[in-house]
Design an enzyme around this catalytic site. Structure first.
Site, PDB file in Angstrom:
ATOM      1  N   HIS A  52      25.096   8.013 -20.190  1.00  8.35           N
ATOM      2  CA  HIS A  52      26.403   8.666 -20.140  1.00  8.35           C
ATOM      3  C   HIS A  52      26.766   9.175 -21.522  1.00  8.35           C
ATOM      4  O   HIS A  52      26.229   8.721 -22.542  1.00  8.35           O
ATOM      5  CB  HIS A  52      27.484   7.702 -19.625  1.00  8.35           C
ATOM      6  CG  HIS A  52      27.908   6.655 -20.625  1.00  8.35           C
ATOM      7  ND1 HIS A  52      28.942   6.867 -21.515  1.00  8.35           N
ATOM      8  CD2 HIS A  52      27.425   5.412 -20.888  1.00  8.35           C
ATOM      9  CE1 HIS A  52      29.089   5.778 -22.277  1.00  8.35           C
ATOM     10  NE2 HIS A  52      28.181   4.887 -21.921  1.00  8.35           N
ATOM     11  N   CYS A  53      27.687  10.155 -21.558  1.00 13.30           N
ATOM     12  CA  CYS A  53      28.210  10.649 -22.829  1.00 13.30           C
ATOM     13  C   CYS A  53      29.707  10.366 -22.845  1.00 13.30           C
ATOM     14  O   CYS A  53      30.156   9.387 -22.259  1.00 13.30           O
ATOM     15  CB  CYS A  53      27.910  12.136 -22.987  1.00 13.30           C
ATOM     16  SG  CYS A  53      28.582  13.163 -21.671  1.00 13.30           S
ATOM     17  N   ALA A  54      30.495  11.204 -23.483  1.00 10.69           N
ATOM     18  CA  ALA A  54      31.922  10.914 -23.636  1.00 10.69           C
ATOM     19  C   ALA A  54      32.692  10.992 -22.323  1.00 10.69           C
ATOM     20  O   ALA A  54      33.664  10.259 -22.119  1.00 10.69           O
ATOM     21  CB  ALA A  54      32.538  11.880 -24.642  1.00 10.69           C
ATOM     22  N   ARG A  59      30.769  12.065 -19.093  1.00 11.87           N
ATOM     23  CA  ARG A  59      29.899  12.342 -17.953  1.00 11.87           C
ATOM     24  C   ARG A  59      28.804  11.306 -17.768  1.00 11.87           C
ATOM     25  O   ARG A  59      28.284  10.757 -18.732  1.00 11.87           O
ATOM     26  CB  ARG A  59      29.237  13.720 -18.127  1.00 11.87           C
ATOM     27  CG  ARG A  59      30.154  14.891 -17.996  1.00 11.87           C
ATOM     28  CD  ARG A  59      29.512  16.158 -18.542  1.00 11.87           C
ATOM     29  NE  ARG A  59      29.714  16.285 -19.980  1.00 11.87           N
ATOM     30  CZ  ARG A  59      29.090  17.148 -20.748  1.00 11.87           C
ATOM     31  NH1 ARG A  59      28.179  17.954 -20.223  1.00 11.87           N
ATOM     32  NH2 ARG A  59      29.339  17.215 -22.038  1.00 11.87           N
ATOM     33  N   VAL A 105      34.505   6.853 -18.560  1.00 12.35           N
ATOM     34  CA  VAL A 105      33.140   6.903 -18.050  1.00 12.35           C
ATOM     35  C   VAL A 105      32.334   5.659 -18.424  1.00 12.35           C
ATOM     36  O   VAL A 105      31.453   5.227 -17.664  1.00 12.35           O
ATOM     37  CB  VAL A 105      32.418   8.177 -18.554  1.00 12.35           C
ATOM     38  CG1 VAL A 105      32.220   8.143 -20.057  1.00 12.35           C
ATOM     39  CG2 VAL A 105      31.078   8.365 -17.851  1.00 12.35           C
TER      40      VAL A 105
END
Length: 469
Positions: A26-28, A30, A70
């Site tokens: 995952h990123c910030a 998504r 997320v």
């Protein structure tokens, strides 16, 4: 904390089950999946999950937009799915199996420039600020600049160039470092290679055209010009990759016991020589060729057509991730012509997409849940980051996306037709006006108004019908 248990179970089912997950991270905002079979993912059902704000496929990754929470969603997902998460870099590497050769090349170039973007943006803001205090005559009846009437601001103007020069003139150092970082080889060798391209021992690239004579290394049987490659992008990229592959080749044949001594020497020295004898001149020629084609396209009788196409298609480029490619062209234009007329269109595209979201905020002003997503997305787009606006709102409803693309195209035509040029890359939104050359600031402000008004009106007009349907 929100309980995501039911949502992650649905996502796991609709994505094709545990067996369909090749890698996940995952990123910030998504979740990033590499799926073994992308056709198994049911996007319509995934988008209907309460926690999901949208989906898209980019660079071989199936990405699910969750939002700022997320990390908690991701932790719950890996727990329920019984899978182990990996780093974003590992996901990117795994995703390349789903990409063709051209996509891989584009992805690699984008990843090279990604870590350089913060410095480039800072440099753009610094050059923009120096424009305001050093070039705009706004004192003593419009006859003097701020630095002409204040020693303090004259000192600030001079001091800031220390940073601006470090970012733009010595950009090849950052590029060669980024190449070695991306390819997993020795990063300090990349830094040293970059320094050899911009060393003070060399004739500065900006002085070549007016130089009476060019210094050279005399090897007896051959002479090599001592020319620097300040602000040059392509020579640095080519040299970086030669260093990477040469280091890998040498490391395979040199015994481990002496690799620390021989590998750096046998990789770096030949690369520096090749860079100055072959790659530098070739890269310079390619860079000049590319920049002249783009500049010629923007300034020719077909400039408005070029602007319309670029302005209309830039937002879709962001979706694919190919928009980072424009950084190399912008930087090359800056090196060749002292500015770029491409970057203002990028800033206008971001503003246009943000304005489409602003219209959605107006249309959905009574929908508190929608505003929780759209207001931050609008602010983000106006500050130059459009992904939340694109993936969270505009692509979801489609018509705001097209309205933003149309407004961007109109603003781009006006920008190019009036010769608007930026000194450098800056913040790609409303603050981007600071990077515009002072004589073009008024016209760029008019273009910004177009990029705000046209998408807003189109989105409202279309939305009143579409949202009812």
């Amino acid at each position: 904390m929100v309980n995501y248990n039911n949502d992650v179970k649905q996502l796991l089912e609709y994505i094709g089950g545990k067996e369909n997950i090749g890698a996940v991270s995952h990123c910030a905002t998504r979740m990033r999946f590499v799926l073994n079979n992308t056709s198994l993912a049911d996007e319509d059902k995934i988008k209907a999950i309460k926690s999901v704000k949208g989906t898209f496929t980019q660079a071989g990754q199936f990405q699910v937009i969750i939002g700022n929470d997320v990390a908690n969603f991701y932790n719950e997902f890996t727990k329920v799915a019984g899978v182990e998460g990996v780093s974003k870099e590992s996901v990117k590497d795994a995703a390349k199996s789903n990409m063709n050769f051209i996509q891989k090349v584009m992805a690699n170039i984008a990843e090279i420039f990604a870590p350089l973007i913060p410095a480039i943006i800072v440099g753009g803001l610094i050059l923009g600020f120096r424009n305001i205090i050093g070039e705009i005559k706004m004192f003593e009846d419009g006859t003097k600049t701020l630095i002409e009437i204040s020693q303090f601001w004259a000192g600030v103007h001079s001091f800031l160039w220390l940073i601006g020069e470090a970012i733009f003139h010595f950009l090849p150092v950052g590029i060669t470092w980024a190449v070695t970082k991306k390819m997993g080889t020795t990063q300090i060798l990349g830094i040293v290679l970059g320094i050899t391209l911009v060393s003070p021992q060399l004739l500065n690239a900006y002085s070549v055209a007016g130089a009476e004579s060019i210094p050279y290394w005399d090897f007896g049987f051959a002479k090599v010009n001592m020319i620097g490659y300040q602000a040059q992008v392509i020579p640095a990229i080519l040299a970086g990759f030669v260093l990477v592959y040469l280091e890998r080749a040498v490391r395979k044949i040199v015994p481990d016991s002496i690799s620390m001594i021989l590998v750096p020497f046998l990789a770096l020295v030949p690369t520096v020589l090749i860079a100055h004898v072959v790659l530098g001149p070739i890269g310079w020629a390619i860079g000049a060729w590319v920049s002249k084609i783009v500049y010629g396209g923007l300034t020719s009788s077909f400039g408005s057509i070029f602007a319309a196409v670029f302005g209309f298609l830039y937002a879709p480029l962001v979706i694919t991730g190919l928009h980072h490619m424009t950084n190399a062209i912008d930087l090359q234009l800056m090196a060749e012509f002292g500015g770029t007329s491409l970057w203002p269109m990028i800033a206008l595209s971001n503003i246009a997409q943000g304005s489409a979201v602003l219209a959605m905020i107006y249309l959905q002003r009574k929908n508190e849940e929608a505003k929780q997503i759209s207001i931050p997305a609008c602010i983000s787009a106006y500050l130059g980051v459009t992904e939340p606006a694109l993936f969270g709102i505009n692509l979801k409803y489609r018509f705001p996306f097209l309205a933003g693309m149309t407004g961007s195209a109109v603003a781009a035509i006006v920008s190019v037709s009036s010769g608007v040029m930026a000194n450098s890359i800056g913040v790609g939104g409303i603050p981007g006006i600071l990077s515009i050359q002072p004589k073009h600031m008024l016209m760029f402000a008019i273009c910004m108004i177009i990029a705000i008004v046209v998408p807003f009106i189109l989105t409202v007009v279309l939305g009143k019908k579409k949202l009812v349907e």
